[in-house]
Scaffold this motif. Structure first.
Motif, PDB file in Angstrom:
ATOM      1  N   ASP A 172      14.964   5.340 -12.002  1.00 39.96           N
ATOM      2  CA  ASP A 172      15.058   6.768 -11.692  1.00 39.96           C
ATOM      3  C   ASP A 172      13.678   7.388 -11.448  1.00 39.96           C
ATOM      4  OD1 ASP A 172      14.132   6.495 -14.266  1.00 39.96           O
ATOM      5  OD2 ASP A 172      15.405   8.057 -15.123  1.00 39.96           O
ATOM      6  N   TRP A 173      12.649   6.568 -11.348  1.00 39.14           N
ATOM      7  CA  TRP A 173      11.268   7.029 -11.174  1.00 39.14           C
ATOM      8  C   TRP A 173      10.948   7.022  -9.678  1.00 39.14           C
ATOM      9  CZ3 TRP A 173       7.698   9.147 -14.298  1.00 39.14           C
ATOM     10  CH2 TRP A 173       6.342   9.061 -13.970  1.00 39.14           C
ATOM     11  N   VAL A 174      11.002   8.183  -9.042  1.00 35.83           N
ATOM     12  CA  VAL A 174      10.798   8.278  -7.596  1.00 35.83           C
ATOM     13  C   VAL A 174       9.303   8.311  -7.297  1.00 35.83           C
ATOM     14  CG1 VAL A 174      11.257   9.598  -5.502  1.00 35.83           C
ATOM     15  CG2 VAL A 174      12.982   9.511  -7.324  1.00 35.83           C
ATOM     16  N   LEU A 175       8.836   7.307  -6.552  1.00 38.04           N
ATOM     17  CA  LEU A 175       7.426   7.245  -6.185  1.00 38.04           C
ATOM     18  C   LEU A 175       7.136   8.135  -4.987  1.00 38.04           C
ATOM     19  CD1 LEU A 175       6.869   3.379  -6.535  1.00 38.04           C
ATOM     20  CD2 LEU A 175       6.620   5.168  -8.276  1.00 38.04           C
ATOM     21  N   PHE A 176       8.012   8.091  -3.991  1.00 38.20           N
ATOM     22  CA  PHE A 176       7.916   9.030  -2.873  1.00 38.20           C
ATOM     23  C   PHE A 176       9.268   9.107  -2.190  1.00 38.20           C
ATOM     24  CE2 PHE A 176       7.014   5.007  -0.750  1.00 38.20           C
ATOM     25  CZ  PHE A 176       7.759   5.104   0.414  1.00 38.20           C
ATOM     26  N   ASP A 177       9.497  10.247  -1.561  1.00 37.72           N
ATOM     27  CA  ASP A 177      10.701  10.479  -0.775  1.00 37.72           C
ATOM     28  C   ASP A 177      10.306  11.387   0.379  1.00 37.72           C
ATOM     29  OD1 ASP A 177      13.139  11.320   0.329  1.00 37.72           O
ATOM     30  OD2 ASP A 177      14.179  11.092  -1.580  1.00 37.72           O
ATOM     31  N   ASN A 222       0.823  -1.213   0.000  1.00 42.41           N
ATOM     32  CA  ASN A 222       0.000   0.000   0.000  1.00 42.41           C
ATOM     33  C   ASN A 222       0.857   1.262   0.000  1.00 42.41           C
ATOM     34  OD1 ASN A 222      -2.413  -1.384  -0.055  1.00 42.41           O
ATOM     35  ND2 ASN A 222      -2.703  -1.343   2.168  1.00 42.41           N
ATOM     36  N   ALA A 223       2.002   1.216   0.688  1.00 42.88           N
ATOM     37  CA  ALA A 223       2.903   2.374   0.677  1.00 42.88           C
ATOM     38  C   ALA A 223       3.493   2.579  -0.710  1.00 42.88           C
ATOM     39  CB  ALA A 223       4.007   2.184   1.715  1.00 42.88           C
ATOM     40  N   VAL A 224       3.903   1.492  -1.352  1.00 45.13           N
ATOM     41  CA  VAL A 224       4.458   1.597  -2.705  1.00 45.13           C
ATOM     42  C   VAL A 224       3.396   2.082  -3.686  1.00 45.13           C
ATOM     43  CG1 VAL A 224       5.461   0.291  -4.627  1.00 45.13           C
ATOM     44  CG2 VAL A 224       6.239  -0.138  -2.286  1.00 45.13           C
ATOM     45  N   ALA A 225       2.153   1.629  -3.477  1.00 42.38           N
ATOM     46  CA  ALA A 225       1.060   2.012  -4.374  1.00 42.38           C
ATOM     47  C   ALA A 225       0.582   3.442  -4.143  1.00 42.38           C
ATOM     48  CB  ALA A 225      -0.108   1.060  -4.201  1.00 42.38           C
ATOM     49  N   GLN A 249       9.979  15.399   0.658  1.00 42.94           N
ATOM     50  CA  GLN A 249       8.533  15.592   0.579  1.00 42.94           C
ATOM     51  C   GLN A 249       8.001  15.410  -0.845  1.00 42.94           C
ATOM     52  OE1 GLN A 249       7.494  19.321   2.489  1.00 42.94           O
ATOM     53  NE2 GLN A 249       7.935  18.515   4.522  1.00 42.94           N
ATOM     54  N   HIS A 250       8.698  14.601  -1.602  1.00 42.10           N
ATOM     55  CA  HIS A 250       8.225  14.258  -2.954  1.00 42.10           C
ATOM     56  C   HIS A 250       7.182  13.144  -2.830  1.00 42.10           C
ATOM     57  CE1 HIS A 250       8.354  13.465  -7.275  1.00 42.10           C
ATOM     58  NE2 HIS A 250       8.399  12.179  -6.967  1.00 42.10           N
ATOM     59  N   TRP A 251       6.038  13.332  -3.443  1.00 38.62           N
ATOM     60  CA  TRP A 251       4.950  12.363  -3.336  1.00 38.62           C
ATOM     61  C   TRP A 251       4.153  12.318  -4.625  1.00 38.62           C
ATOM     62  CZ3 TRP A 251       3.505   8.549  -0.177  1.00 38.62           C
ATOM     63  CH2 TRP A 251       2.207   8.057  -0.287  1.00 38.62           C
ATOM     64  N   LEU A 252       4.258  11.211  -5.345  1.00 37.90           N
ATOM     65  CA  LEU A 252       3.437  11.030  -6.531  1.00 37.90           C
ATOM     66  C   LEU A 252       2.091  10.455  -6.117  1.00 37.90           C
ATOM     67  CD1 LEU A 252       5.635   9.433  -9.369  1.00 37.90           C
ATOM     68  CD2 LEU A 252       4.573  11.688  -9.351  1.00 37.90           C
ATOM     69  N   PRO A 253       0.996  11.040  -6.555  1.00 43.96           N
ATOM     70  CA  PRO A 253      -0.313  10.448  -6.248  1.00 43.96           C
ATOM     71  C   PRO A 253      -0.433   9.086  -6.931  1.00 43.96           C
ATOM     72  CG  PRO A 253      -0.531  12.265  -7.809  1.00 43.96           C
ATOM     73  CD  PRO A 253       0.885  12.285  -7.344  1.00 43.96           C
ATOM     74  N   PRO A 254      -1.265   8.201  -6.402  1.00 45.19           N
ATOM     75  CA  PRO A 254      -1.348   6.832  -6.926  1.00 45.19           C
ATOM     76  C   PRO A 254      -1.562   6.747  -8.430  1.00 45.19           C
ATOM     77  CG  PRO A 254      -2.560   6.989  -4.869  1.00 45.19           C
ATOM     78  CD  PRO A 254      -2.144   8.393  -5.221  1.00 45.19           C
ATOM     79  N   HIS A 255      -2.430   7.617  -8.984  1.00 44.55           N
ATOM     80  CA  HIS A 255      -2.763   7.488 -10.401  1.00 44.55           C
ATOM     81  C   HIS A 255      -1.623   7.914 -11.315  1.00 44.55           C
ATOM     82  CE1 HIS A 255      -3.735  11.722  -9.554  1.00 44.55           C
ATOM     83  NE2 HIS A 255      -3.583  11.948 -10.842  1.00 44.55           N
TER      84      HIS A 255
END
Length: 363
Positions: free
Chosen positions: A59-64, A42-45, A68-74
């Protein structure tokens, strides 16, 4: 492609604190209920925002959390395969597959729909709606929908848990093909040792939110000090080759020069496989056995003996076929005079080698 994960998060009853890398292929998150497997997925998703950590696919950062980098799930470009297919009931199979392609970003490498349909054997289902599909067929369509979204990562959260044994046997070969033919990493959650043995490129064994062990399936499943899914999950994983199919319904395997027999399997002569032998299906003898019905007898030397708090012990025996584990009583260990270096014989019933414990060798 590869996935790197570092997580710290507190939940009622569990403190998650782990780090692991998932290479191309199937990385299995393995452990008992409550060990943190689904929380990691769920964290990865992006369905859970952890207090600390980082997840990146190449090189595709999902979150950090630090930046405070955060890609939304979609926007994470994930293919998610759930326990149930979760197909749209008002759409046909063809339309459900097309829905996955609709989410693929422009310019992304597109999977060939015809290839995916052929790989999953769903061409004859394209005009049907999900209500007319079996559980196994729904899961195959769900896999196809996930692939056609051009994901950078596939998440599979106990995708076989809702299926009976017959449907599991139907689906497992498709996950093997997925592992061998698709270039994106797959993070696969299960508490089934048989699925680990058949599918895993690597295994992350979780206990109480921590990584208890990370490595090959043969190493993790044979380590009684880990036992992430209980002592009954302990067993050996051997690399074998199909030698001959006999007229009496048995298949003969070559295991490091040793012969093993099991009920006939649908694999070609010469094909390389890996098989799981559960420790509770092995008995030991200090002398060459005689007058037994069991066809599989492997001679070897005792490597280690590990005793638990109860009456049981796990004996590791090094044989030409590989390391075999036996779950016996401490009383039996004493009666046989077993100790490190001692010669002994591992006896395995032919019918104890179940079809779900036999899978294609990882390429």
């Amino acid at each position: 492609m590869s996935l790197s994960v570092r997580l710290k998060h507190h939940l009622p009853g569990i403190d998650l604190d782990l780090t692991f890398d998932a290479p191309q292929g199937v990385t299995v998150l393995f452990g008992r209920s409550g060990s943190g497997k689904t929380t990691v997925v769920n964290a990865v998703a992006g369905l859970l925002r952890p207090e600390a950590g980082r997840a990146v696919v190449d090189d595709w950062v999902l979150f950090d959390a630090e930046t405070q980098h955060w890609l939304p799930p979609h926007k994470r470009r994930l293919g998610y395969i759930f326990q149930e297919g979760r197909l749209f009931p008002h759409l046909t199979v063809r339309q459900n597959l097309s829905y996955g392609r609709w989410f693929a970003p422009r310019g992304a490498r597109q999977e060939n729909p015809d290839r995916i349909i052929e790989m999953l054997g769903i061409g004859h289902l394209l005009s049907r709606r999900p209500t007319l599909l079996s559980g196994g067929e729904k899961q195959r369509v769900a896999i196809g929908r996930a692939l056609l979204a051009s994901p950078r990562l596939i998440l599979a959260d106990e995708p076989l848990a809702a299926l009976d044994e017959a449907r599991k046997a139907e689906i497992l070969p498709y996950f093997e093909r997925l592992r061998d033919e698709v270039s994106v990493p797959i993070l696969y959650v299960t508490h089934s040792a048989a699925e680990v043995a058949r599918l895993a490129t690597s295994v992350v064994a979780l206990q109480d939110g921590k990584v208890a062990r990370h490595g090959l399936a043969s190493d993790v499943l044979s380590d009684p000090s880990v036992a992430p899914a209980g002592v009954r999950a302990i067993g050996a994983v051997l690399q074998v080759r199909v030698k001959e199919h006999h007229s009496d319904g048995l298949t003969e395997l070559d295991a490091g020069g040793e012969r093993l027999f099991l009920p006939r399997i649908a694999h070609q002569v010469g094909e390389s496989l890996r098989i799981r032998i559960p420790a509770q299906e092995v008995i030991l003898s200090s002398q060459p056995p005689q007058g037994l019905s069991a066809l599989n007898v492997l001679s070897g030397q005792v490597e280690t003996i590990r005793s638990g708090d109860g009456p049981g012990a796990i004996v590791s025996v090094k044989t030409p076929a590989g390391v075999v584990l036996a779950r016996v009583t401490r009383r039996s260990v004493n009666a046989l005079g077993l100790q490190a270096g001692a010669t002994c014989y591992a006896v395995i019933k032919t019918v104890a080698l179940a079809p779900q414990d036999v899978g294609g060798r990882i390429l």
